[in-house]
Enzyme design. Structure first.
Site, short mmCIF file in Angstrom:
data_model
loop_
_atom_site.label_atom_id
_atom_site.label_comp_id
_atom_site.label_asym_id
_atom_site.label_seq_id
_atom_site.Cartn_x
_atom_site.Cartn_y
_atom_site.Cartn_z
N HIS A 43 0.54 -1.03 0.10
CA HIS A 43 -0.25 0.31 0.35
C HIS A 43 0.59 1.37 0.37
O HIS A 43 0.07 2.19 -0.18
CB HIS A 43 -1.12 0.12 1.50
CG HIS A 43 -0.78 0.53 2.73
ND1 HIS A 43 -0.09 -0.77 3.78
CD2 HIS A 43 0.31 1.74 2.52
CE1 HIS A 43 0.38 -0.31 4.47
NE2 HIS A 43 0.28 1.61 4.23
N ASP B 41 0.14 -7.92 1.60
CA ASP B 41 0.75 -6.15 1.04
C ASP B 41 2.29 -6.18 1.46
O ASP B 41 2.76 -5.20 2.10
CB ASP B 41 0.03 -5.63 2.80
CG ASP B 41 0.09 -4.01 2.71
OD1 ASP B 41 0.14 -3.66 1.35
OD2 ASP B 41 0.04 -3.37 3.60
N SER C 95 4.53 2.85 8.17
CA SER C 95 4.60 1.70 6.99
C SER C 95 5.71 1.29 6.18
O SER C 95 6.06 1.69 5.32
CB SER C 95 3.16 1.85 5.67
OG SER C 95 2.11 1.68 6.65
#
Length: 506
Positions: free
Chosen positions: A151, A182, A256
């Site tokens: 993402h 992911d 992230s």
């Protein structure tokens, strides 16, 4: 950083369009008791077609001794985190998106349309804008391979990497991505980098001290401390395959793809998401185990794709009453067997209780889904079933799902020039985060420089009404056009991301 919101017991991913926000997409997350394990093969196309071999630096995995600090000594983890800090990078992405701007809201009123005609200008006009986002990544080889979250780089037109203790931006190319976990691998043109050392994430325990390293809010390299709060967390609804390490180490937007390391500096996870009702750290963060990150990244680099096998069953966890019925505390119930699947060929039946796979106890449906999802097609597996009170041993080979099973319906362009419409099914609802009972004609594609593009339609829009004619399907939309004779100067009602908009067609 993926952010999961908690209002009304529903979990949502945070959407951020700030210049220094993560590149995230909103998905409604509802925990289901019945999970399909017709575990489909996921083929990930890569930009680089050259096959490469990749090896990883390892942290010693002998029996670990845990100890308290000794009296009189200053407790510091400086020596622990100084090396892994050199392996965590900042990632910045750019993406050009089409934005529909309202030129004059008065044109929504039929009176003004009739009185002024086109003098007030068109209702909407597509306009390109640049969306920027940030995240983190972990260097895993000396020659520039970097692991991050899918993402973080998804749909990016440009990926830039800033190495630790530098301000130089390096262009990165996407090697491959696996949306189901992911995870993604990018590469920069560099030599002599310091790769992180992988620890064995299967030996992590609750209470272990951990550190999250990343680039929260774009402030630069940051280290936060916490402990492992829980292991094997699934059913969160973030990814298709979930086996998260939960931590209370402070994780915020921008973390992230960053590193979660243990008290020796060994990588145990890739920071991925937080649970919060504000979008900021709330002491509940999730990281993808390093063992999974290693496996996925290795396949992306060396094979260029991820292939998963399937058993071909639909299953559910047992209720208390079903535990008594089967006289068993663990296992999953087979609710359906797909035709032509390995399960059907091996003789698995509806009502069977799957209690073991390859000698390991099947704890629940999430365990079995993750276990099978970690294996490639053609891999043999041994199952132990409980049927009519007796154990049944079955051996089968995992099989790659036929691509036709998950093929997307061809779009219909009859309604408007350049506007590809499809009927809504469960797959479309999941892909575009539509309500469970949403009906209408779904926009699957908008061709550039077409009438649809000029009128501001976007992929994921749902046409729900044309003038005063309700639209429940593509057939309804086409029928409304025929009934009206022309769509010129007609009002179309469109549902977009939960809100309804009106479009006056040119």
């Amino acid at each position: 950083m993926l952010t999961i919101y908690l209002p009304m017991l529903l979990f949502y991913k945070k959407i951020s369009q700030m210049q220094q926000g993560d590149n995230m997409t909103k998905r409604q997350l509802i925990a289901s008791t019945i999970i399909s394990v017709g575990i489909f093969a996921s083929i990930v196309t890569t930009i680089s077609t050259k096959a490469n071999a990749i090896t990883f630096k390892e942290t010693a995995s002998q029996d670990l001794q845990r100890a308290m600090p000794t009296n009189g000594n200053l407790l510091s983890y400086y020596e622990v985190i100084k090396e892994p800090k050199k392996s965590v990078v900042n990632i910045f992405t750019k993406k050009v998106v089409k934005q529909v701007t309202t030129m004059n809201p008065l044109m929504n009123d039929p009176f003004f349309r009739q009185f002024f005609g086109g003098e007030l200008g068109g209702m909407q006009m597509p306009k390109d804008r640049v969306e920027r986002s940030l995240g983190s990544g972990v260097i895993v080889t000396e020659d520039g391979y970097i692991i991050t979250n899918n993402h973080v780089i998804e749909n990016a037109d440009e990926i830039m990497v800033v190495l630790p203790d530098t301000k130089n931006e390096l262009h990165a190319k996407l090697i491959g991505a696996d949306p189901k976990t992911d995870l993604a691998v990018i590469k920069i043109d560099a030599k002599g980098l310091i790769p992180i050392s992988f620890a064995d994430s299967t030996k992590v325990r609750e209470g272990d001290v951990v550190f999250a390293i990343g680039n929260p809010f774009g402030v630069g390299e940051t280290v936060t401390q916490g402990i492992v709060s829980a292991l094997n967390k699934s059913g969160i609804g973030i990814n298709d395959y979930e086996n998260f390490i939960q931590t209370d180490a402070s994780i915020n937007p921008g973390n992230s793809g960053g590193a979660l390391v243990d008290s020796r500096g060994g990588l145990i996870g890739i920071n991925t998401a937080i649970l919060s009702n504000t979008g900021q750290n709330n002491g509940i963060g999730f990281a993808i185990p390093s063992s999974l990150a290693k496996k996925i990244s290795k396949e992306l680099v060396e094979k260029g794709k991820i292939e998963r096998g399937r058993i071909g069953i639909t299953m559910k966890d047992m209720s208390e009453k079903e535990r008594k019925y089967y006289s068993c505390d663990k296992g999953v119930i087979v609710m359906d067997v797909q035709k032509g699947s390995p399960a059907e060929k091996a003789g698995i039946k509806m009502g069977d209780l799957v209690v073991k796979i390859n000698g390991q106890n099947v704890i629940d449906s999430a365990f079995l889904k993750n276990y099978v999802g970690s294996m490639s097609p053609s891999t043999p597996v041994a199952l132990v079933l409980l049927r009519a009170g007796k154990n049944v041993n079955i051996t089968l080979k995992l099989e790659k799902i036929d691509d036709k099973v998950v093929a997307v319906t061809n779009a219909d362009y009859t309604f408007m020039d350049g506007l590809g419409l499809v009927d809504i099914n469960d797959a479309m609802r999941k892909k575009y985060s539509l309500a469970s009972k949403q009906q209408g004609a779904l926009v699957m594609n908008v061709k550039e420089n077409s009438s649809a593009s000029r009128n501001g339609f976007s992929e994921g829009d749902v046409i729900v009404q044309v003038e005063d004619i309700e639209v429940m399907s593509v057939h309804d939309a086409i029928g409304a056009k025929k009934a009206l004779g022309s769509l010129s100067n007609k009002q179309i009602f469109v549902r977009r991301k939960g809100a309804v908009y009106s479009v006056i067609l040119e």
